[in-house]
Design an enzyme around this catalytic site. Sequence first.
Site, PDB file in Angstrom:
ATOM      1  N   GLY A   5     -10.462  -3.398   7.470  1.00 27.97           N
ATOM      2  CA  GLY A   5     -10.136  -3.307   8.892  1.00 27.97           C
ATOM      3  C   GLY A   5     -10.680  -4.446   9.730  1.00 27.97           C
ATOM      4  O   GLY A   5     -11.231  -5.430   9.205  1.00 27.97           O
ATOM      5  N   ASP A  37      -1.380  -1.721  -3.897  1.00 23.33           N
ATOM      6  CA  ASP A  37      -2.729  -1.780  -3.336  1.00 23.33           C
ATOM      7  C   ASP A  37      -3.250  -0.348  -3.146  1.00 23.33           C
ATOM      8  O   ASP A  37      -2.570   0.501  -2.560  1.00 23.33           O
ATOM      9  CB  ASP A  37      -2.633  -2.502  -1.979  1.00 23.33           C
ATOM     10  CG  ASP A  37      -3.980  -2.809  -1.370  1.00 23.33           C
ATOM     11  OD1 ASP A  37      -4.945  -2.985  -2.128  1.00 23.33           O
ATOM     12  OD2 ASP A  37      -4.047  -2.901  -0.124  1.00 23.33           O
ATOM     13  N   HIS A  38      -4.428  -0.077  -3.639  1.00 23.07           N
ATOM     14  CA  HIS A  38      -5.066   1.239  -3.487  1.00 23.07           C
ATOM     15  C   HIS A  38      -4.179   2.395  -3.947  1.00 23.07           C
ATOM     16  O   HIS A  38      -3.974   3.374  -3.203  1.00 23.07           O
ATOM     17  CB  HIS A  38      -5.492   1.486  -2.026  1.00 23.07           C
ATOM     18  CG  HIS A  38      -6.595   0.584  -1.574  1.00 23.07           C
ATOM     19  ND1 HIS A  38      -7.900   0.760  -1.947  1.00 23.07           N
ATOM     20  CD2 HIS A  38      -6.569  -0.534  -0.806  1.00 23.07           C
ATOM     21  CE1 HIS A  38      -8.648  -0.203  -1.417  1.00 23.07           C
ATOM     22  NE2 HIS A  38      -7.858  -1.004  -0.737  1.00 23.07           N
ATOM     23  N   SER A  93       0.840  -1.205   0.000  1.00 24.36           N
ATOM     24  CA  SER A  93       0.000   0.000   0.000  1.00 24.36           C
ATOM     25  C   SER A  93       0.875   1.255   0.000  1.00 24.36           C
ATOM     26  O   SER A  93       2.091   1.191   0.216  1.00 24.36           O
ATOM     27  CB  SER A  93      -0.898   0.005   1.249  1.00 24.36           C
ATOM     28  OG  SER A  93      -0.092   0.206   2.405  1.00 24.36           O
ATOM     29  N   HIS A 124     -11.961  -6.670  -1.962  1.00 22.74           N
ATOM     30  CA  HIS A 124     -11.156  -6.060  -0.890  1.00 22.74           C
ATOM     31  C   HIS A 124     -11.841  -6.346   0.447  1.00 22.74           C
ATOM     32  O   HIS A 124     -12.936  -6.894   0.498  1.00 22.74           O
ATOM     33  CB  HIS A 124     -11.066  -4.545  -1.111  1.00 22.74           C
ATOM     34  CG  HIS A 124     -10.083  -4.179  -2.170  1.00 22.74           C
ATOM     35  ND1 HIS A 124      -8.930  -3.495  -1.897  1.00 22.74           N
ATOM     36  CD2 HIS A 124     -10.068  -4.439  -3.500  1.00 22.74           C
ATOM     37  CE1 HIS A 124      -8.246  -3.333  -3.016  1.00 22.74           C
ATOM     38  NE2 HIS A 124      -8.919  -3.891  -4.008  1.00 22.74           N
ATOM     39  N   GLU A 143     -11.432   0.113  -9.458  1.00 22.74           N
ATOM     40  CA  GLU A 143     -12.524  -0.127  -8.501  1.00 22.74           C
ATOM     41  C   GLU A 143     -13.752   0.703  -8.847  1.00 22.74           C
ATOM     42  O   GLU A 143     -13.649   1.891  -9.173  1.00 22.74           O
ATOM     43  CB  GLU A 143     -12.061   0.192  -7.068  1.00 22.74           C
ATOM     44  CG  GLU A 143     -13.178  -0.007  -6.041  1.00 22.74           C
ATOM     45  CD  GLU A 143     -12.703  -0.081  -4.592  1.00 22.74           C
ATOM     46  OE1 GLU A 143     -11.512  -0.381  -4.360  1.00 22.74           O
ATOM     47  OE2 GLU A 143     -13.521   0.165  -3.705  1.00 22.74           O
ATOM     48  N   ASP A 154      -7.125   3.367  -7.470  1.00 26.27           N
ATOM     49  CA  ASP A 154      -8.379   3.434  -6.721  1.00 26.27           C
ATOM     50  C   ASP A 154      -8.938   4.847  -6.801  1.00 26.27           C
ATOM     51  O   ASP A 154      -8.633   5.705  -5.978  1.00 26.27           O
ATOM     52  CB  ASP A 154      -8.154   3.020  -5.266  1.00 26.27           C
ATOM     53  CG  ASP A 154      -9.466   3.029  -4.477  1.00 26.27           C
ATOM     54  OD1 ASP A 154     -10.515   3.393  -5.061  1.00 26.27           O
ATOM     55  OD2 ASP A 154      -9.434   2.683  -3.285  1.00 26.27           O
TER      56      ASP A 154
HETATM   57  P1  13P Z   1      -8.851  -6.362   5.270  1.00 28.71           P
HETATM   58  O1  13P Z   1      -8.737  -5.145   6.107  1.00 28.71           O
HETATM   59  O2  13P Z   1     -10.193  -7.004   5.400  1.00 28.71           O
HETATM   60  O3  13P Z   1      -7.753  -7.344   5.535  1.00 28.71           O
HETATM   61  O4  13P Z   1      -8.741  -5.917   3.735  1.00 28.71           O
HETATM   62  C1  13P Z   1      -7.481  -5.704   3.147  1.00 28.71           C
HETATM   63  C2  13P Z   1      -7.587  -5.044   1.823  1.00 28.71           C
HETATM   64  O5  13P Z   1      -8.621  -4.950   1.200  1.00 28.71           O
HETATM   65  C3  13P Z   1      -6.344  -4.501   1.267  1.00 28.71           C
HETATM   66  O6  13P Z   1      -6.573  -3.790   0.102  1.00 28.71           O
HETATM   67  O1  G3H Z   2      -6.823  -1.749   2.362  1.00 33.08           O
HETATM   68  C1  G3H Z   2      -5.817  -1.362   2.908  1.00 33.08           C
HETATM   69  C2  G3H Z   2      -4.789  -2.317   3.386  1.00 33.08           C
HETATM   70  O2  G3H Z   2      -5.257  -3.064   4.476  1.00 33.08           O
HETATM   71  C3  G3H Z   2      -3.505  -1.606   3.663  1.00 33.08           C
HETATM   72  O3  G3H Z   2      -3.612  -0.856   4.815  1.00 33.08           O
HETATM   73  O4  G3H Z   2      -3.021   1.480   4.207  1.00 33.08           O
HETATM   74  O5  G3H Z   2      -2.724   0.601   6.551  1.00 33.08           O
HETATM   75  O6  G3H Z   2      -1.215  -0.162   4.710  1.00 33.08           O
HETATM   76  P1  G3H Z   2      -2.582   0.368   5.076  1.00 33.08           P
HETATM   77 ZN    ZN Z   3      -8.457  -2.801   0.032  1.00 35.56          ZN
END
Ligand code: 13P
Ligand code: G3H
Ligand code: ZN
Length: 322
Positions: A182, A83-84, A50, A224, A135, A105
Amino acid sequence: MPLVTTTEMFKKAYDGGYAVGAFNVNNMEIVQGITEAAREQHAPLILQVSKGARAYANHTYLVKLVEAAAIECPDIPIALHLDHGPDFETCKSCIDGGFTSVMIDASSKPFEENIAITRKVVEYAHDHGVVVEAELGSLAGVEDEVNVSAEDSSYTRPEEVEEFVSRTGCDSLAIAIGTSHGAYKFTAAQCTRNEQGVLVPPPLRFDILEEVSRRLPGFPIVLHGSSSVPQEYVKMINDNGGKMPDAVGIPEEQLRKAATLSVCKINIDSDLRLAMTGSIRKYFADHPDHFDPRQYLTPARANIKAIVTHKLIDVLGCAGKA
Ligand code: 13P
Ligand code: G3H
Ligand code: ZN
């Protein structure tokens, strides 16, 4: 083998009725716990980073850790995914810097703006042999919604997906069907309680997933916010000085069902954090005089491996599919 894109993995996952696990990585022990599980289970793997992970650990360290994992696990395909990704610049930096897949995203933006920014990332990524996840729909804020019409507005609208995918050229699509990020995915008021007093969340909207799949045959869908928040680790945290009341996740049997449908990638981060934190808290409760990180990170890494092994076999169904 070198890091791969997700193209081949998703095709096999779609046809095979399973999903590939996408696990967030922030440090060496997390990378090792995940990849040891995937190597032993002979499972394809997505390691994702991320914006926060890059800020914490540094882009180069994370890329090199994942490249080290690929060297240590030559028999399984591993993709390195952003990620994102919040904007074009972050995506470009990862594309230029060794990632094989990025997520843009722009789901919080209006439809046309989401299309425009996603299209720009796709053009740059495809020119560089990198694939793109986009997304549509919004996970955040699901818990704030109190009435049906507001609730519906945050789910992905199936009638938008064909236009979005054809105009952006994205390679996979994350949709909102009731998962959430989360460890506190739902308020107690949104859940019912079973006989043991455990919170039971509202079911995922499989009707939306099925309609999206009908409109996008053969196209890989991403979920996600798919941690299950194992109560075993919530208890381990709470029994050892933590305070996480009513943490609740997505029931694993619903994720299993999604994996047999068009969902080819399932994101899991919070479950690994819970396993790591619970293990470290317990270690210190049992050994208050210890101070060597190699000692307290050893059970943390082992429990990350155990939880990933369980996900690969029992939830994602991708064990043995590498
Ligand atoms: P969780 O918080 O459910 O583990 O989701 C993680 C996620 O979607 C990362 O992009
Ligand atoms: O969806 C987000 C992931 O769980 C990553 O979380 O932004 O705290 O690294 P983060
Ligand atoms: Zn996510």
